[in-house]
Design a protein around this motif. Structure first.
Motif, short mmCIF file in Angstrom:
data_model
loop_
_atom_site.label_atom_id
_atom_site.label_comp_id
_atom_site.label_asym_id
_atom_site.label_seq_id
_atom_site.Cartn_x
_atom_site.Cartn_y
_atom_site.Cartn_z
N CYS A 18 22.48 -16.49 44.02
CA CYS A 18 23.23 -15.88 42.91
C CYS A 18 23.93 -16.93 42.04
CB CYS A 18 24.28 -14.90 43.45
SG CYS A 18 23.58 -13.40 44.16
N ILE A 19 23.48 -18.17 42.09
CA ILE A 19 24.14 -19.23 41.34
C ILE A 19 24.16 -18.91 39.84
CG2 ILE A 19 23.96 -21.62 40.57
CD1 ILE A 19 23.07 -22.38 43.35
N PHE A 20 23.02 -18.55 39.29
CA PHE A 20 22.97 -18.28 37.84
C PHE A 20 23.80 -17.06 37.46
CE2 PHE A 20 20.44 -16.84 33.99
CZ PHE A 20 21.09 -17.72 33.14
N PRO A 21 23.68 -15.93 38.19
CA PRO A 21 24.58 -14.80 37.88
C PRO A 21 26.05 -15.18 38.00
CG PRO A 21 22.78 -14.05 39.27
CD PRO A 21 22.68 -15.53 39.20
N ALA A 22 26.38 -16.02 38.99
CA ALA A 22 27.77 -16.44 39.19
C ALA A 22 28.26 -17.25 37.99
CB ALA A 22 27.91 -17.24 40.48
N VAL A 23 27.40 -18.11 37.47
CA VAL A 23 27.77 -18.90 36.29
C VAL A 23 28.08 -17.99 35.10
CG1 VAL A 23 26.86 -20.51 34.54
CG2 VAL A 23 26.50 -20.97 36.96
N ILE A 24 27.25 -16.95 34.94
CA ILE A 24 27.47 -16.01 33.83
C ILE A 24 28.81 -15.29 33.99
CG2 ILE A 24 26.64 -13.90 32.72
CD1 ILE A 24 23.81 -14.77 33.35
N PHE A 25 29.10 -14.80 35.20
CA PHE A 25 30.36 -14.08 35.41
C PHE A 25 31.56 -15.00 35.27
CE2 PHE A 25 27.71 -10.84 37.57
CZ PHE A 25 28.21 -9.72 36.91
N LEU A 26 31.44 -16.22 35.73
CA LEU A 26 32.54 -17.18 35.59
C LEU A 26 32.79 -17.47 34.11
CD1 LEU A 26 34.54 -19.03 37.04
CD2 LEU A 26 32.78 -20.81 37.04
N THR A 27 31.73 -17.60 33.34
CA THR A 27 31.86 -17.84 31.90
C THR A 27 32.51 -16.65 31.20
OG1 THR A 27 29.87 -19.22 31.97
CG2 THR A 27 30.63 -18.49 29.81
N LEU A 28 32.09 -15.43 31.60
CA LEU A 28 32.69 -14.23 31.03
C LEU A 28 34.19 -14.18 31.31
CD1 LEU A 28 30.00 -11.54 31.97
CD2 LEU A 28 30.58 -12.30 29.66
N ALA A 29 34.57 -14.52 32.55
CA ALA A 29 35.98 -14.46 32.93
C ALA A 29 36.81 -15.48 32.18
CB ALA A 29 36.11 -14.67 34.44
N ILE A 30 36.31 -16.72 32.11
CA ILE A 30 37.07 -17.78 31.45
C ILE A 30 37.15 -17.55 29.94
CG2 ILE A 30 37.12 -20.26 30.92
CD1 ILE A 30 35.90 -20.77 33.66
N SER A 31 36.01 -17.17 29.35
CA SER A 31 35.98 -17.00 27.90
C SER A 31 36.80 -15.80 27.43
CB SER A 31 34.53 -16.86 27.41
OG SER A 31 33.93 -15.70 27.96
N LYS A 32 37.14 -14.90 28.34
CA LYS A 32 37.96 -13.74 27.96
C LYS A 32 39.40 -14.15 27.71
CE LYS A 32 39.08 -9.00 29.37
NZ LYS A 32 38.53 -8.38 28.14
N THR A 33 39.83 -15.23 28.37
CA THR A 33 41.22 -15.65 28.24
C THR A 33 41.39 -16.99 27.51
OG1 THR A 33 41.07 -16.68 30.44
CG2 THR A 33 41.91 -14.43 30.34
N VAL A 34 40.32 -17.79 27.47
CA VAL A 34 40.40 -19.11 26.82
C VAL A 34 39.47 -19.13 25.61
CG1 VAL A 34 40.06 -21.59 27.10
CG2 VAL A 34 40.90 -20.22 29.03
N GLU A 35 40.01 -19.42 24.46
CA GLU A 35 39.22 -19.48 23.24
C GLU A 35 38.78 -20.91 22.96
OE1 GLU A 35 41.07 -17.72 19.88
OE2 GLU A 35 41.38 -15.77 20.83
N VAL A 36 37.54 -21.06 22.51
CA VAL A 36 37.01 -22.36 22.11
C VAL A 36 37.03 -22.43 20.58
CG1 VAL A 36 35.01 -23.89 22.13
CG2 VAL A 36 35.54 -22.49 24.14
N PRO A 37 37.69 -23.42 20.00
CA PRO A 37 37.79 -23.51 18.53
C PRO A 37 36.42 -23.57 17.87
CG PRO A 37 39.30 -25.04 19.61
CD PRO A 37 38.40 -24.50 20.69
N PHE A 38 36.27 -22.87 16.76
CA PHE A 38 35.08 -22.89 15.91
C PHE A 38 33.82 -22.37 16.61
CE2 PHE A 38 37.73 -26.68 14.94
CZ PHE A 38 38.28 -26.22 13.74
N LEU A 39 34.00 -21.63 17.68
CA LEU A 39 32.83 -21.11 18.39
C LEU A 39 33.12 -19.69 18.89
CD1 LEU A 39 29.99 -21.93 19.32
CD2 LEU A 39 31.00 -22.65 21.50
N TYR A 40 32.31 -18.73 18.47
CA TYR A 40 32.47 -17.37 18.94
C TYR A 40 32.17 -17.28 20.44
CZ TYR A 40 32.59 -15.77 14.08
OH TYR A 40 32.93 -15.56 12.76
N ARG A 41 32.80 -16.30 21.08
CA ARG A 41 32.65 -16.15 22.53
C ARG A 41 31.20 -15.91 22.95
NH1 ARG A 41 34.38 -11.09 26.22
NH2 ARG A 41 34.40 -12.12 28.24
N TYR A 42 30.51 -15.02 22.29
CA TYR A 42 29.11 -14.72 22.64
C TYR A 42 28.23 -15.96 22.49
CZ TYR A 42 30.21 -9.68 22.54
OH TYR A 42 30.72 -8.43 22.78
N ASP A 43 28.51 -16.79 21.48
CA ASP A 43 27.74 -18.02 21.28
C ASP A 43 28.02 -19.01 22.40
OD1 ASP A 43 26.74 -17.00 18.87
OD2 ASP A 43 28.49 -17.76 17.76
#
Length: 272
Positions: A18-43
């Motif tokens: 489940c490494i790849f699914p885990a990476v996706i969920f971890l990214t979803l969790a982090i990106s929900k609370t941490v914003e990256v400048p000049f980059l939309y969350r879905y991107d």
């Protein structure tokens, strides 16, 4: 102790699968609370998914054939997503540069993650199938299930008819897998249901983290309807059929002869 050792080893192999699914969920969790400048969350999620696939392939966690399967599932999933979003089944409300007809490209990786798990588990647990139906039956069934996801908006929903057909078709089929050298078996239909159930659990987590949004979740998050388990159950069957058929085709090409049904192993733990 033997049972606990087997259980721990099985859980470890499942987690590694489940490494790849885990990476996706971890990214979803982090990106929900941490914003990256000049980059939309879905991107951002799309870039992380692509990067994760590159790393997994370069490090040997994923083979070239598995990467091809994942690419196929990404396209299949993306087509289904575009259709479902246009029909109002769910939505991706956030902005993104990588949206196509209202669907972010990362969404295809959600389906590809299922294929990644199946491929990884197949290899790590040395999975073997017994009494697998002929391709003349499995391929049309998989195509009919996929088509029903599109047509049920206009005509009768055949999901329960298809479910009855698959129970009849895979009634004798079972999967055999290895944990620490001991072979275990499980009815294939049961494995379909278990995977579908855990995907439904993952879906609740994903919608909570804003991966996508069902109509009843627009005002506030709520539990995904239990009926979705049947949808994931059928989707898992499509995934399993595709992976199994591709592996069988590869075996035929390598061996230069037809597929042979394997006899059950002598070291089979029938208590599992």
């Amino acid at each position: 102790m033997g049972f606990l050792k087997q259980l721990f080893a099985f859980g470890f192999q499942q987690a590694m699968s489940c490494i790849f699914p885990a990476v996706i969920f971890l990214t979803l969790a982090i990106s929900k609370t941490v914003e990256v400048p000049f980059l939309y969350r879905y991107d951002l999620i799309l870039l992380v998914c692509i990067f994760a696939q590159i790393v997994m392939y370069k490090t040997g966690l994923e083979t070239k054939d598995e990467l091809k399967v994942i690419a196929v599932f990404h396209l299949i999933g993306l087509m289904l997503e575009i259709y479902k979003v246009r029909m109002g089944s769910w939505a991706y409300p956030e902005e993104a540069w990588s949206k196509v007809l209202g669907v972010p490209l990362y969404s295809g990786f959600m389906y590809a993650s299922v294929a990644s798990y199946l491929c990884q588990a197949w290899r790590r647990l040395n999975i073997r199938l017994y009494h697998w139906p002929m391709s003349l039956l499995t391929v049309p069934l998989g195509a009919a299930i996929y088509l029903n996801f599109f047509t049920h908006h206009f005509i009768y929903d055949f999901r329960w008819v298809l479910t009855a057909a698959l129970f009849a078709m895979f009634f004798k089929t079972y999967v055999e897998y290895s944990v620490l050298g001991v072979r275990h078996r499980m009815p294939l239909v049961l494995s379909y249901f278990l995977i579908g159930f855990f995907i439904w659990v993952a879906e609740n987590i994903a919608t909570f983290l804003g991966a996508w949004q069902y109509p009843n979740q627009q005002q506030a998050w709520s539990l995904v309807h239990l009926g979705k388990i049947s949808s994931w159950f059928l989707l898992v069957i499509i995934s399993f059929i595709i992976v199994a058929q591709l592996k069988h085709v590869k075996e035929v090409l390598q061996a230069g002869k037809g597929i042979q049904i394997q006899p059950p192993s002598d070291n089979l733990d029938t208590t599992s």
